[in-house]
Write a protein that holds these residues in place. Structure first.
Motif, PDB file in Angstrom:
ATOM      1  N   MET A   1       0.880  -1.346  -0.095  1.00  0.00           N
ATOM      2  CA  MET A   1       0.056   0.040   0.013  1.00  0.00           C
ATOM      3  C   MET A   1       0.750   1.359   0.034  1.00  0.00           C
ATOM      4  SD  MET A   1      -1.044   2.533   2.144  1.00  0.00           S
ATOM      5  CE  MET A   1      -0.977   1.666   3.926  1.00  0.00           C
ATOM      6  N   ILE A   2       2.149   1.266   0.828  1.00  0.00           N
ATOM      7  CA  ILE A   2       2.756   2.355   0.911  1.00  0.00           C
ATOM      8  C   ILE A   2       3.474   2.671  -0.390  1.00  0.00           C
ATOM      9  CG2 ILE A   2       5.053   3.110   1.897  1.00  0.00           C
ATOM     10  CD1 ILE A   2       3.162   3.424   3.972  1.00  0.00           C
ATOM     11  N   GLN A   3       4.064   1.650  -1.031  1.00  0.00           N
ATOM     12  CA  GLN A   3       4.601   1.694  -2.293  1.00  0.00           C
ATOM     13  C   GLN A   3       3.521   2.212  -3.592  1.00  0.00           C
ATOM     14  OE1 GLN A   3       7.507  -1.217  -3.602  1.00  0.00           O
ATOM     15  NE2 GLN A   3       7.714  -0.317  -5.546  1.00  0.00           N
ATOM     16  N   ALA A   4       2.439   1.585  -3.239  1.00  0.00           N
ATOM     17  CA  ALA A   4       1.687   1.642  -4.245  1.00  0.00           C
ATOM     18  C   ALA A   4       1.070   3.426  -4.460  1.00  0.00           C
ATOM     19  CB  ALA A   4       0.270   0.956  -4.251  1.00  0.00           C
ATOM     20  N   GLN A   5       0.980   4.006  -3.463  1.00  0.00           N
ATOM     21  CA  GLN A   5       0.387   5.441  -3.104  1.00  0.00           C
ATOM     22  C   GLN A   5       1.663   6.339  -2.991  1.00  0.00           C
ATOM     23  OE1 GLN A   5      -2.665   5.885  -0.107  1.00  0.00           O
ATOM     24  NE2 GLN A   5      -2.771   3.587   0.016  1.00  0.00           N
ATOM     25  N   THR A   6       2.861   6.079  -2.988  1.00  0.00           N
ATOM     26  CA  THR A   6       3.900   6.888  -2.812  1.00  0.00           C
ATOM     27  C   THR A   6       5.174   6.655  -3.998  1.00  0.00           C
ATOM     28  OG1 THR A   6       5.385   5.943  -1.231  1.00  0.00           O
ATOM     29  CG2 THR A   6       3.519   7.250  -0.534  1.00  0.00           C
ATOM     30  N   GLY A   7       5.267   5.386  -4.298  1.00  0.00           N
ATOM     31  CA  GLY A   7       6.346   5.203  -5.119  1.00  0.00           C
ATOM     32  C   GLY A   7       7.447   4.763  -4.558  1.00  0.00           C
TER      33      GLY A   7
ATOM     34  N   GLU B   1      10.312   2.995  16.745  1.00  0.00           N
ATOM     35  CA  GLU B   1       8.903   1.847  17.081  1.00  0.00           C
ATOM     36  C   GLU B   1       8.348   1.330  15.873  1.00  0.00           C
ATOM     37  OE1 GLU B   1       6.692   4.457  19.941  1.00  0.00           O
ATOM     38  OE2 GLU B   1       8.014   4.134  21.340  1.00  0.00           O
ATOM     39  N   GLY B   2       9.150   1.345  14.669  1.00  0.00           N
ATOM     40  CA  GLY B   2       8.612   0.771  13.529  1.00  0.00           C
ATOM     41  C   GLY B   2       7.702   1.557  12.727  1.00  0.00           C
ATOM     42  N   ASP B   3       7.584   2.947  13.138  1.00  0.00           N
ATOM     43  CA  ASP B   3       6.401   3.860  12.562  1.00  0.00           C
ATOM     44  C   ASP B   3       6.896   4.408  11.124  1.00  0.00           C
ATOM     45  OD1 ASP B   3       4.334   5.455  11.943  1.00  0.00           O
ATOM     46  OD2 ASP B   3       4.653   6.582  13.784  1.00  0.00           O
ATOM     47  N   LEU B   4       6.607   3.439  10.250  1.00  0.00           N
ATOM     48  CA  LEU B   4       6.719   3.775   8.806  1.00  0.00           C
ATOM     49  C   LEU B   4       6.159   4.858   8.322  1.00  0.00           C
ATOM     50  CD1 LEU B   4       8.596   2.748   6.198  1.00  0.00           C
ATOM     51  CD2 LEU B   4       6.507   1.473   5.756  1.00  0.00           C
ATOM     52  N   LYS B   5       4.890   5.191   8.724  1.00  0.00           N
ATOM     53  CA  LYS B   5       4.126   6.415   8.069  1.00  0.00           C
ATOM     54  C   LYS B   5       4.622   7.528   8.540  1.00  0.00           C
ATOM     55  CE  LYS B   5      -0.034   4.695   9.423  1.00  0.00           C
ATOM     56  NZ  LYS B   5       0.524   3.114   9.813  1.00  0.00           N
TER      57      LYS B   5
ATOM     58  N   ASN C   1       1.127  14.941  10.102  1.00  0.00           N
ATOM     59  CA  ASN C   1       0.867  13.669  10.523  1.00  0.00           C
ATOM     60  C   ASN C   1       0.576  12.761   9.210  1.00  0.00           C
ATOM     61  OD1 ASN C   1      -1.456  11.305  11.279  1.00  0.00           O
ATOM     62  ND2 ASN C   1      -0.404  11.705  13.131  1.00  0.00           N
ATOM     63  N   VAL C   2       0.996  11.746   8.997  1.00  0.00           N
ATOM     64  CA  VAL C   2       0.566  10.710   8.002  1.00  0.00           C
ATOM     65  C   VAL C   2      -0.169   9.209   8.779  1.00  0.00           C
ATOM     66  CG1 VAL C   2       1.228   9.146   6.094  1.00  0.00           C
ATOM     67  CG2 VAL C   2       2.492  11.515   6.367  1.00  0.00           C
ATOM     68  N   THR C   3      -1.501   9.406   8.285  1.00  0.00           N
ATOM     69  CA  THR C   3      -2.235   8.095   8.905  1.00  0.00           C
ATOM     70  C   THR C   3      -2.715   7.378   7.818  1.00  0.00           C
ATOM     71  OG1 THR C   3      -3.974   7.838  10.508  1.00  0.00           O
ATOM     72  CG2 THR C   3      -4.358   9.666   9.112  1.00  0.00           C
ATOM     73  N   GLN C   4      -3.515   6.645   8.276  1.00  0.00           N
ATOM     74  CA  GLN C   4      -4.310   5.517   7.162  1.00  0.00           C
ATOM     75  C   GLN C   4      -5.455   5.500   7.656  1.00  0.00           C
ATOM     76  OE1 GLN C   4      -2.077   1.957   6.560  1.00  0.00           O
ATOM     77  NE2 GLN C   4      -3.848   0.936   5.630  1.00  0.00           N
TER      78      GLN C   4
ATOM     79  N   LYS D   1      -6.277   4.131   2.621  1.00  0.00           N
ATOM     80  CA  LYS D   1      -5.493   5.429   1.935  1.00  0.00           C
ATOM     81  C   LYS D   1      -4.825   6.258   2.783  1.00  0.00           C
ATOM     82  CE  LYS D   1      -7.896   4.916  -2.079  1.00  0.00           C
ATOM     83  NZ  LYS D   1      -6.906   4.414  -3.143  1.00  0.00           N
ATOM     84  N   LEU D   2      -3.874   6.714   2.329  1.00  0.00           N
ATOM     85  CA  LEU D   2      -2.905   7.503   3.085  1.00  0.00           C
ATOM     86  C   LEU D   2      -3.512   8.845   3.466  1.00  0.00           C
ATOM     87  CD1 LEU D   2       0.723   6.516   1.962  1.00  0.00           C
ATOM     88  CD2 LEU D   2      -0.268   5.858   4.150  1.00  0.00           C
ATOM     89  N   LYS D   3      -3.372   9.711   4.416  1.00  0.00           N
ATOM     90  CA  LYS D   3      -3.932  10.970   4.694  1.00  0.00           C
ATOM     91  C   LYS D   3      -2.932  11.611   5.532  1.00  0.00           C
ATOM     92  CE  LYS D   3      -7.802  12.615   7.800  1.00  0.00           C
ATOM     93  NZ  LYS D   3      -8.980  12.107   8.492  1.00  0.00           N
ATOM     94  N   LEU D   4      -3.087  13.009   5.114  1.00  0.00           N
ATOM     95  CA  LEU D   4      -2.219  13.912   5.825  1.00  0.00           C
ATOM     96  C   LEU D   4      -3.109  14.966   6.753  1.00  0.00           C
ATOM     97  CD1 LEU D   4       0.001  15.157   2.773  1.00  0.00           C
ATOM     98  CD2 LEU D   4       0.420  13.119   4.356  1.00  0.00           C
ATOM     99  N   ILE D   5      -2.457  15.013   7.901  1.00  0.00           N
ATOM    100  CA  ILE D   5      -3.273  16.137   8.809  1.00  0.00           C
ATOM    101  C   ILE D   5      -2.111  17.079   9.169  1.00  0.00           C
ATOM    102  CG2 ILE D   5      -4.185  16.090  11.069  1.00  0.00           C
ATOM    103  CD1 ILE D   5      -4.809  13.338  10.972  1.00  0.00           C
TER     104      ILE D   5
END
Length: 500
Positions: free
Chosen positions: A218-224, A336-340, A418-421, A426-430
């Motif tokens: 999902m991360i690669q599909a939406q960001t490359g 903490e493994g927080d990729l987003k 903040n990048v959340t899901q 879908k990724l979302k920016l706050i």
């Protein structure tokens, strides 16, 4: 000191001007005048990007050629300069061929025409707004997104052919327009850089932090970006190759960048780092840089608790200093493994605004601030003074001991990203703009910045929590709300700004 290990890529910007072919014979000099405006725009944009200026497009056939040419140059964003009236049939084919996002530039050369002297030819050089409604209508009906940017051209001279003043670079309408253009160009560098980025994922996500679990596909599909899974044994292999000279160099970096603390006046687990702790952290830091270089990483998300008393527990205990050094050199590292949140930090870093790893620490109802920070990596480049290194008798909620960073972001305007899901994947920016203050912080070896938002802390938190964020975020310096929103638009991400 903070030279990036892998500099961000400049955006590739497409540019063309539009006009009506029938005008050129009717009004001698008009075509050349409009081309001159286009060259001015190209040179000004070149401060921030590689610019590919096709020139003047004045027929639908030329529009098709322009679209193919822009495609061939692999541009990230296209600016269409509405230089004078042009039919929409000239413009639409450009973007039917080139699907890159488009911004229409309605930049009038003069703040006011000379009404007594102006001819039809002179007026046509200033009527860029005339075709824009037509473009907007046609793009809407073609279901093609567009943006329009209005203002003054901002020349610092008046062309000889002009019958009025065109020196408008000091006008607020020109300053505002060029600030917006710069933001669009800088924002376009984010998807350009991410599409070729390699994010390391070392270890695992902290067990039970369900908000942070992410699907790499999902991360690669939406960001490359590509996620490269690396192992603790890879880092251990790097450790075996570290030389005494590399450790010495890291010690010099640490003593130059950090203040070495004494014992905390309040917390018995936060002590002056021992020589052994500092040496170990620098040895690990040298191995971390080797890992980044061997795997050609642009960012890193990590967490590994290790078995009690095991070698990997000791190894991860030395992580924070090295990951802070990497973050300062353009390789954001999120704990903490927080990729987003690594993605949020990388967006900030590409834009040159910092991006330090944060979560809610505590609320100060007296000062009306919320302290944001973490026990993990800190972005040294945006620190208020030298960060402090403290030896930690333990890392709360984690295994092991080591050296941690105590610091706060410099006082002034900041923006959290903040990048959340969302529930549909879908990724979302706050985005939140605020002010960092010079309020007090705890002396416990954690990064903490007192932040004053535009509303009461309770009201802010209610709005933020309602957007279902990941509990970490990146803190950047400056008010970057409109810049981050443009990144979200170009990357086709849902974007929410929390404003008071």
């Amino acid at each position: 000191m903070h030279t990036p290990i892998k500099p961000a890529r400049k955006a590739r910007i497409g540019l063309y001007s539009v006009g009506l072919q029938a005008y050129w014979e009717q009004f001698p000099g008009l075509r050349e005048r409009l081309i001159e405006y286009g060259v001015f725009i190209e040179k000004k944009m070149a401060q921030w990007a590689e610019v590919f200026n096709y020139g003047l497009v004045d027929t639908e056939a030329e529009g098709r050629k322009a679209g193919e040419w822009l495609n061939a140059n692999n541009v990230d964003l296209v600016f269409c300069h509405a230089a004078t009236y042009s039919t929409s049939s000239t413009v639409l084919p450009v973007h039917q061929a080139c699907k890159t996002p488009v911004v229409f530039l309605n930049l009038q050369p003069t703040e006011r025409i000379d009404y007594e002297r102006t001819t039809t030819g002179e007026w046509l050089a200033h009527c860029g707004a005339c075709p824009v409604p037509e473009f907007a209508n046609v793009f809407n009906r073609a279901r093609m997104p567009f943006r329009v940017l209005n203002g003054l051209l901002g020349l610092d001279y008046t062309p000889a052919i002009s019958l009025t003043n065109e020196k408008t670079n000091d006008r607020p309408e020109a300053i505002r327009a060029w600030r917006e253009i710069e933001e669009w160009i800088r924002a376009a560098s984010v998807p350009r850089t991410l599409k070729t980025s390699r994010f390391g994922f070392l270890g695992n996500t902290y067990s039970g932090m369900l908000d942070m679990y992410s699907d790499f596909t999902m991360i690669q599909a939406q960001t490359g970006l590509h996620v490269e899974v690396v192992e603790m044994c890879d880092l251990d292999r790097m450790m075996k190759g570290v030389t005494p000279q590399e450790v010495k160099q890291k010690l010099e970096e640490v003593r130059d960048m950090f203040q070495i603390s004494g014992d905390s006046p309040s917390d018995p687990i936060a002590r002056k780092p021992t020589d052994e702790q500092l040496e170990w952290s620098c040895r690990v830091a040298a191995a971390q840089e080797r890992l980044v270089r061997e795997y050609d990483l642009d960012a890193l998300s990590y967490y590994y608790h290790g078995a009690p008393g095991g070698e990997y527990e000791k190894l991860q205990g030395g992580f924070i200093v090295g990951h802070s050094l990497l973050t300062a050199r353009g390789i954001p590292c999120s704990g903490e493994g927080d990729l987003k949140t690594a993605l949020a930090m990388k967006i900030c870093d590409i834009l040159g605004t910092g991006g330090s790893f944060c979560e809610v620490v505590v609320t100060d109802y007296v000062d009306g601030t919320i302290l944001l920070g973490h026990d993990g990596p800190f972005h040294i480049a945006i620190s208020a003074g030298k960060p402090v290194l403290r030896g930690m008798g333990l890392y709360h909620g984690k295994q092991g001991t080591g050296v941690s960073v105590e610091a706060k972001v410099k006082t002034g305007p900041i923006t959290t990203l903040n990048v959340t899901q969302t529930g549909d994947g879908k990724l979302k920016l706050i985005i939140s703009e605020a002010e960092s203050t010079d309020g007090p912080i705890m002396r416990i070896g954690n990064t903490q910045t007192p932040v004053k938002f535009k509303m009461h802390p309770d009201d802010y938190m209610a709005k933020w929590f309602a957007e279902a964020p990941t509990h970490h975020c990146a803190m950047s310096i400056g008010h970057n709300g409109s810049l981050f929103a443009k990144v979200g638009e170009l990357m086709e991400m849902n974007c929410v700004t929390i404003d008071g």
